[in-house]
Design a protein around this motif. Structure first.
Motif: not given
Length: 444
Positions: A27-28, A31, A130-131, A134, A233
């Motif tokens: 999920t990370v 991004i 953002e990464t 998360a 996310c």
């Protein structure tokens, strides 16, 4: 069960489930992939813009070259005008494709670039803010549960080891009863070992069950925290997906010229020009200007006049934009001119420009009738140095005195370009004829 190992938590990931420790990294990574996809889309649009520009330039060059050829070629009426309309169509379409290129770069490309800059914030140490947010959110949500999972794994390992040790102790005791060499003290030690291993099994089992229960109790909170970070996310990704859809629709509108009013008008106008071509009118015009419909000062009896006592050269050359001038003399001694356009088959002929009443220059004299002289013979051309040239384009001769050749073919120019843009040349096969001067270039 086979699996991967998560170094950050010291646990083995045994399945592909999102809930397994460390599997949130997919999920990370999405991004980071979002930032790369923005760059890829910009490169894609940039490439298409270059294609639009190159196509516009090719259309312009094509229109310019053929416009010159059509304008220099023979003009026989409305059909040639319709042909000329194709060049105008290409020029207008070229402008529209340049507009498309401008829209792609100035609007779509810039829009993606600005959105990417606003959505992703680079850090000094690399990566994106953002990464990292998360990653930290998932790690924080998973850490308590992962710690308990680690305790479960350790207690399970201890319990299984105790069970194995108990089995070995029981087996040794059973074998010792059949061994007469062992004394009672040794047998007692083996019995004590069995009793101790059974107690260890009970203790490790109790600890294993307790840690597993604690893990079960922590699981709901773990799932809630992980869901919360995951949803954040998802919201970030939803913005990117919706933005991409919006941009792609705008790109589609810029590429779709069929919705542009001026584009539709171009082809409506082209259709009208083509349909306006009238074969009957063209034939009538040619008959009136180059055929039997032309007027003629037929020879008539003329009295001798002192004003006419001079020799008029029938080889006197006059340059005219629309063709060759024929000059006749009427009975009163006044000159009467009639202009006519020169066709492609007439460009090598020099017609008499004036008639003389003297017998030596009369085209209808007895010598001409007997074939001794021809009033339409060409004057001898001044010698020209032969030059080797190479064809830039294919050319198919339209008249019997024209050469045909393919692009890249070499030939010899034997006479310089005339005022109408034609040269005389010789193919390697020995054939001599005319060709358009701008269709070849000298061989360096």
């Amino acid at each position: 069960m086979s699996g991967t190992y998560d170094d950050s938590l010291g646990l083995e990931v045994s399945s592909d489930s999102f809930w397994e420790v460390g599997n949130y990294k997919r999920t990370v990574k999405r991004i980071e992939d979002g930032h790369r996809l923005c760059s890829d889309l910009m490169n894609c649009i940039h490439e298409r813009a270059r294609i639009e520009k190159a196509y516009a330039q090719q259309l312009t060059e094509w229109a310019k070259r053929w416009k010159q050829l059509v304008e220099k070629g023979p003009q026989y009426g409305t059909v040639e005008k319709a042909w000329h309309a194709f060049m105008l169509e290409a020029e207008k379409v070229s402008e529209l494709h340049l507009d498309v290129k401008g829209s792609l770069m100035n609007e779509d490309f810039e829009k993606i670039k600005n959105w990417q800059k606003e959505a992703f914030h680079k850090q000094m140490m690399g990566g994106f803010k953002e990464t990292k947010e998360a990653e930290d959110g998932f790690r924080k949500a998973q850490k308590p549960w992962a710690k308990k999972l680690k305790e479960v794994e350790a207690s399970k390992k201890a319990y299984h080891a105790a069970c194995k040790e108990e089995k070995l102790a029981v087996s040794r005791e059973a074998n010792s009863k059949a061994d007469p060499t062992l004394n009672p003290e040794q047998l007692k030690k083996l019995q004590d070992k069995v009793d101790k291993s059974k107690q260890d099994v009970l203790k490790t089992k109790e600890k294993y069950e307790k840690s597993l229960k604690e893990l079960d109790n922590a699981t709901p909170q773990y799932m809630e925290n992980m869901e919360q970070v995951f949803e954040q996310c998802q919201q970030f990704e939803e913005k990117r997906l919706r933005f991409f859809r919006e941009v792609l629709l705008e790109v589609q509108k810029h590429l779709d010229l069929s919705t542009t009013g001026s584009y539709t008008n171009i082809y409506q106008e082209l259709e009208q020009n083509i349909k306006g071509a009238d074969a009957v009118e063209d034939l009538r015009w040619f008959r009136a200007n180059h055929g039997p419909g032309m007027s003629m000062n037929w020879p008539q009896f003329e009295e001798w006049s002192a004003d006419l006592n001079r020799t008029l050269s029938r080889r006197e050359k006059k340059k005219a934009a629309d063709g060759v001038t024929l000059t006749g003399i009427n009975q009163t001694g006044e000159q009467h001119n009639k202009n006519s356009s020169v066709s492609s088959s007439e460009r090598n002929q020099s017609y008499p420009t004036e008639w003389s009443d003297e017998e030596t220059s009369n085209p209808f004299s007895s010598n001409d009738v007997q074939g001794e002289t021809n009033p339409f013979d060409e004057e001898e051309a001044s010698p020209t140095m032969e030059v080797r040239v190479r064809a830039l384009y294919d050319y198919e001769g339209q008249e019997h005195d024209e050469l045909s050749f393919k692009i890249g073919e070499e030939l010899t120019k034997i006479e310089d370009e005339d005022e109408q843009g034609w040269c005389k040349g010789r193919l390697d096969s020995g054939q001599v004829g005319l060709y358009p001067a701008n269709y070849v270039e000298p061989i360096q």
